[in-house]
Design a protein around this motif. Structure first.
Motif, PDB file in Angstrom:
ATOM      1  N   SER A  40     -82.240 -27.420  17.270  1.00 57.25           N
ATOM      2  CA  SER A  40     -82.330 -26.233  16.410  1.00 57.25           C
ATOM      3  C   SER A  40     -83.730 -26.005  15.865  1.00 57.25           C
ATOM      4  O   SER A  40     -83.950 -25.043  15.129  1.00 57.25           O
ATOM      5  CB  SER A  40     -81.345 -26.364  15.240  1.00 57.25           C
ATOM      6  N   THR A  41     -84.679 -26.870  16.204  1.00 56.32           N
ATOM      7  CA  THR A  41     -86.055 -26.696  15.756  1.00 56.32           C
ATOM      8  C   THR A  41     -86.999 -26.979  16.915  1.00 56.32           C
ATOM      9  O   THR A  41     -86.627 -27.628  17.902  1.00 56.32           O
ATOM     10  CB  THR A  41     -86.400 -27.642  14.596  1.00 56.32           C
ATOM     11  N   VAL A  42     -88.241 -26.532  16.784  1.00 54.99           N
ATOM     12  CA  VAL A  42     -89.246 -26.822  17.798  1.00 54.99           C
ATOM     13  C   VAL A  42     -89.450 -28.320  17.920  1.00 54.99           C
ATOM     14  O   VAL A  42     -89.589 -28.862  19.026  1.00 54.99           O
ATOM     15  CB  VAL A  42     -90.577 -26.121  17.452  1.00 54.99           C
ATOM     16  N   GLU A  43     -89.457 -29.021  16.790  1.00 52.14           N
ATOM     17  CA  GLU A  43     -89.686 -30.461  16.812  1.00 52.14           C
ATOM     18  C   GLU A  43     -88.598 -31.188  17.585  1.00 52.14           C
ATOM     19  O   GLU A  43     -88.871 -32.154  18.313  1.00 52.14           O
ATOM     20  CB  GLU A  43     -89.766 -30.996  15.374  1.00 52.14           C
ATOM     21  N   GLU A  44     -87.354 -30.747  17.450  1.00 53.16           N
ATOM     22  CA  GLU A  44     -86.259 -31.364  18.189  1.00 53.16           C
ATOM     23  C   GLU A  44     -86.346 -31.081  19.683  1.00 53.16           C
ATOM     24  O   GLU A  44     -85.870 -31.862  20.502  1.00 53.16           O
ATOM     25  CB  GLU A  44     -84.913 -30.872  17.649  1.00 53.16           C
ATOM     26  N   CYS A  45     -86.953 -29.953  20.040  1.00 52.29           N
ATOM     27  CA  CYS A  45     -87.091 -29.589  21.452  1.00 52.29           C
ATOM     28  C   CYS A  45     -88.214 -30.350  22.144  1.00 52.29           C
ATOM     29  O   CYS A  45     -88.189 -30.512  23.371  1.00 52.29           O
ATOM     30  CB  CYS A  45     -87.367 -28.093  21.594  1.00 52.29           C
ATOM     31  N   LYS A  81     -97.472 -19.828  14.955  1.00 51.98           N
ATOM     32  CA  LYS A  81     -96.468 -20.875  14.988  1.00 51.98           C
ATOM     33  C   LYS A  81     -95.964 -21.035  16.406  1.00 51.98           C
ATOM     34  O   LYS A  81     -96.004 -20.100  17.207  1.00 51.98           O
ATOM     35  CB  LYS A  81     -95.302 -20.535  14.053  1.00 51.98           C
ATOM     36  N   PHE A 120     -89.935 -21.027  18.999  1.00 54.98           N
ATOM     37  CA  PHE A 120     -88.690 -21.778  19.188  1.00 54.98           C
ATOM     38  C   PHE A 120     -87.991 -21.332  20.468  1.00 54.98           C
ATOM     39  O   PHE A 120     -87.387 -22.148  21.175  1.00 54.98           O
ATOM     40  CB  PHE A 120     -87.759 -21.589  17.990  1.00 54.98           C
ATOM     41  N   ARG A 126     -87.019 -24.148  23.163  1.00 55.68           N
ATOM     42  CA  ARG A 126     -85.615 -24.394  23.526  1.00 55.68           C
ATOM     43  C   ARG A 126     -85.372 -24.131  25.006  1.00 55.68           C
ATOM     44  O   ARG A 126     -84.671 -24.893  25.679  1.00 55.68           O
ATOM     45  CB  ARG A 126     -84.688 -23.511  22.685  1.00 55.68           C
TER      46      ARG A 126
END
Length: 397
Positions: free
Chosen positions: A14-19, A74, A77, A81
């Protein structure tokens, strides 16, 4: 138990960091060369080092904007994703119910034509090379030449399946034509394929073709598709040399300046091996200007401090913390956040997803997604400069 397993669904990030797992627990120190088989080295030539350091003899323009004078960008996302799903082989992919007709493989075996144009692969390979107007203005062939496990804008083209991928990779004739198609598109972009390892270089007509590519940004979407398809059909190692060339041309030689964001936000992240992505991003960070605006490096590292109130220090930071904001500054920041919470900010690459819809309305644009379903009007790349909204690009839909 079987029903539970059958209904299980992979939870999407659900975030860029998680992707983005590029950096993970990686430190800033260089990994051993054996970790990466891409042939990419972190070392740079003396000329490149001078350019990165701002060689006074270099006549190319240098960006010297201060952090306060450039738009704050930024990571997208949507892009993160999309490429996360690709790199992880589409974790929520559902096998089609209809029988697998292997239409992509049959097209590459010259048994069926592409739809809707009715053109066979051999005609494209033998007659379209060098016909740059046709390659530029026809928008139905790219989904057939470079198939994916996702739907493109040509709804007559069929998505790849895992079974078809295995069959494709074991069929010599299909692989031969696929590489010929890749070489065809590289020539269109002013690039030549040097060998069977995927190394590339400027073609003899590179100046003319690079100028066109810099101005024809819908081709950036095609390149993303080409890179993805290379990985799907067994040519993962071909990606890094092409991405490295685009980084060098856009960041060092300024021949493709409009491509900078697409290379960093999309092309690098089509590469599945994290070590290769890290090496490419380290190279990019050496040459990116202004340096403080580079978004794709390691995340800031937490430093412990008295009372457990450690601050975040980014790569290249001096480590000196800014003074704590006053209550008035906090109030202004909160007001600013509230006023922009509903704004939609997209990259120019995302916005370009709408350009080939040939008259389709907003509902047909894949960029909008569920969060933008009610949007009426144009997509805009919005930057903030000195508290004033600045509309850098408006894309008609």
């Amino acid at each position: 138990m079987g029903n539970l397993l059958g209904s299980w669904r992979f939870k999407e990030p659900s975030t860029v960091e998680e992707c983005d797992s590029t950096w993970g627990s990686d430190s800033e120190s260089d990994e051993p060369a054996a970790e990466d088989d891409s042939g990419i080295s972190d070392s740079v030539s003396a000329a490149e080092s001078d350019r990165a350091a701002g060689d006074p003899g270099d006549s190319s323009p240098q960006l010297t904007d201060s952090p306060e004078s450039v738009p704050k960008m930024k990571r997208s996302f949507y892009a993160a994703r999309d490429l996360y799903k690709y790199r992880h082989s589409y974790p929520n992919y559902k096998r089609p119910r209809q029988p697998n007709e292997y239409r992509n493989l049959r097209f590459y075996l010259n048994k069926i034509p592409l739809v809707p144009d009715g053109i066979y692969i051999e005609e494209i390979l033998s007659k379209w090379r060098g016909d740059y107007d046709k390659l530029e203005h026809n928008h139905t062939y790219i989904q057939w030449l470079f198939p994916l496990r996702e739907q493109g804008l040509n709804f007559y083209a069929h998505e790849l399946t895992q079974d078809e991928i295995k069959e494709f990779q074991s069929t010599r004739e299909a692989k031969r034509r696929f590489l010929a198609a890749y070489s065809l598109m590289l020539d269109f972009y002013g690039i030549k394929l040097l060998d069977k390892s995927g190394n590339v270089a400027r073609a003899s007509n590179w100046q003319e073709r690079f100028q066109h590519l810099n101005e024809s940004q819908h081709n950036y979407l095609r390149i993303t598709r080409i890179l993805k398809s290379l990985g799907e059909l067994g040519y993962e190692a071909f990606k890094a040399p092409l991405v490295r060339l685009f980084l060098e041309e856009s960041l060092c030689h300024n021949t493709l300046p409009n491509m900078q964001h697409s290379v960093l936000e999309y092309y690098v992240y089509t590469i599945r091996l994290p070590a290769t992505r890290r090496r490419l991003l380290r190279y990019a960070r050496q040459h990116y200007r202004p340096a403080h605006a580079f978004l794709w490096g390691p995340p800031p590292k937490r430093r412990g401090g008295g009372g457990g109130t450690g601050g975040s220090v980014g790569a290249g930071s001096s480590g000196i913390r800014a003074p704590a904001p006053t209550p008035e500054q906090q109030r202004r920041e909160e007001d600013s956040t509230t006023s922009t919470r509903n704004a939609i900010i997209v990259s120019s690459h995302d916005a370009m997803m709408c350009q080939d819809l040939a008259g389709g309305g907003l509902k047909g644009c894949t960029v909008l997604g569920s969060n933008m379903a009610g949007l009426e009007g144009a997509l805009m790349l919005v930057g903030t400069r000195g508290g004033r909204s600045e509309y850098n690009e408006v894309v008609p839909l």
